[in-house]
Write an enzyme that holds these catalytic residues in place. Structure first.
Site, mmCIF file in Angstrom:
data_model
loop_
_atom_site.group_PDB
_atom_site.id
_atom_site.type_symbol
_atom_site.label_atom_id
_atom_site.label_comp_id
_atom_site.label_asym_id
_atom_site.label_seq_id
_atom_site.Cartn_x
_atom_site.Cartn_y
_atom_site.Cartn_z
ATOM 1 N N SER A 8 0.844 -1.204 0.000
ATOM 2 C CA SER A 8 0.000 0.000 0.000
ATOM 3 C C SER A 8 0.874 1.247 0.000
ATOM 4 C CB SER A 8 -0.897 0.012 1.235
ATOM 5 O OG SER A 8 -1.441 1.309 1.403
ATOM 6 N N HIS A 32 -1.312 -1.232 -4.161
ATOM 7 C CA HIS A 32 -2.588 -0.902 -3.513
ATOM 8 C C HIS A 32 -2.648 0.604 -3.277
ATOM 9 C CE1 HIS A 32 -6.030 -1.910 -0.834
ATOM 10 N NE2 HIS A 32 -5.566 -0.949 -0.039
ATOM 11 N N ASP A 34 -4.829 3.679 -1.751
ATOM 12 C CA ASP A 34 -5.902 4.015 -0.817
ATOM 13 C C ASP A 34 -6.470 5.397 -1.109
ATOM 14 O OD1 ASP A 34 -6.043 1.731 1.055
ATOM 15 O OD2 ASP A 34 -3.936 2.235 1.394
ATOM 16 N N MET A 36 -9.104 8.124 -0.075
ATOM 17 C CA MET A 36 -9.910 8.519 1.088
ATOM 18 C C MET A 36 -10.454 9.921 0.870
ATOM 19 S SD MET A 36 -7.526 7.236 4.216
ATOM 20 C CE MET A 36 -6.621 5.687 4.164
ATOM 21 N N HIS A 65 -8.480 1.066 -3.654
ATOM 22 C CA HIS A 65 -9.378 0.820 -2.524
ATOM 23 C C HIS A 65 -10.080 2.135 -2.206
ATOM 24 C CE1 HIS A 65 -9.489 -0.167 2.109
ATOM 25 N NE2 HIS A 65 -10.693 -0.115 1.576
ATOM 26 N N MET A 67 -12.201 4.353 -0.226
ATOM 27 C CA MET A 67 -12.835 4.624 1.071
ATOM 28 C C MET A 67 -13.536 5.963 0.944
ATOM 29 S SD MET A 67 -9.649 3.227 3.323
ATOM 30 C CE MET A 67 -8.581 3.337 1.892
ATOM 31 N N MET A 136 -11.545 -5.959 5.940
ATOM 32 C CA MET A 136 -10.650 -5.021 6.628
ATOM 33 C C MET A 136 -10.264 -5.591 7.991
ATOM 34 S SD MET A 136 -10.096 -2.492 4.594
ATOM 35 C CE MET A 136 -9.137 -1.525 5.779
ATOM 36 N N ASP A 174 -6.579 -6.355 4.670
ATOM 37 C CA ASP A 174 -5.917 -5.042 4.645
ATOM 38 C C ASP A 174 -5.984 -4.431 6.036
ATOM 39 O OD1 ASP A 174 -4.989 -2.504 4.060
ATOM 40 O OD2 ASP A 174 -6.700 -1.939 2.794
#
Ligand code: DX5
Ligand code: ZN
Length: 223
Positions: A8, A32, A34, A36, A65, A67, A136, A174
């Site tokens: 990540s 990966h 992230d 957000m 991913h 979020m 998660m 994760d």
């Protein structure tokens, strides 16, 4: 399925993303990413323009991913930006299968993420719409949190379901994944492992990926 490792970049140096991606390019399976939005989670990272730049600079496929709230509005823009896999959160949208359809139609693998406190039960009927489930093992939002061992029974339950149904669904974990906890996850049935701080806070990130893969592969074989 053979173990896959997805470092990540949340724990990488954001000013040097291309170099940080290159450091694990020969040893990892995915990168990966992230995303957000400071709404679904109390933290803000990056969006589709940065993913597009990274997709051009990186050789590994990108595993985004999301979020974010209302992923139905944004998911396909990450596929267009170059992501090969896009994961949305079950808690973030009323109709996850519709978003999965859009992601697949746009040409990427579709993932469904569940927070530690979200039971699997309500989502069992829709797993055929997805290529991967992400369980998660921390509350999403930040890297470097301790692994939630209370999620292990959920991992084992999902693995049983996948085996019973004979479906080709990847099981990703994760959060707090490191050299020790990866063994517990692999023994419980996970096969795709995200690791942020365990890779990018290590002196030698490539060696950290190799060690994670070896630990997971051994635990998988022994289980
Ligand atoms: C957390 C993110 C993770 C994070 C994991 O919300 O989804 O991908 O980077 O970081 P570590 O491996 O440090 O727990
Ligand atoms: Zn993540």
């Amino acid at each position: 399925m053979a173990v896959q490792i997805a470092p990540s970049i949340l724990s990488a140096d954001f000013a040097r993303l291309a170099e940080e991606a290159a450091v694990v390019a020969e040893v990892a399976d995915w990168l990966h990413v992230d995303v957000m939005d400071n709404h679904f989670v109390p933290n803000l990272t990056l969006g589709a323009p940065v993913v597009a730049a990274l997709a051009k600079a990186a050789t590994l496929p990108l595993d985004c991913h999301l979020m974010i709230t209302s992923p139905e509005r944004w998911a396909t823009s990450y596929v267009e930006a170059g992501a090969s896999s896009v994961t949305i959160h079950a808690e973030a949208t009323a109709d996850p299968t519709a978003v999965a359809r859009d992601i697949r139609a746009a040409g990427a693998r579709a993932g469904l993420a569940l927070n530690p406190g979200t039971p699997l039960d309500g989502y069992v009927d829709m797993i055929d719409s997805f290529d991967m489930l992400l369980l998660m093992t921390v509350q999403p939002g930040f890297g470097g949190q301790p692994f939630r061992a209370d999620v292990l029974p959920k991992i084992a339950a999902l693995r049983r379901l996948i085996t019973d149904r004979g479906i080709d669904l990847w099981l990703q974990v994760d959060g707090g994944v490191n050299a020790e906890t990866i063994e517990q996850c692999a023994a419980a049935g996970a096969d795709v492992f995200v690791a942020g701080s365990a890779v990018y806070a290590a002196d030698d990130p490539a060696e950290a990926v190799r060690r994670l893969r070896a630990s997971a592969t051994n635990a998988q074989a022994a289980s």
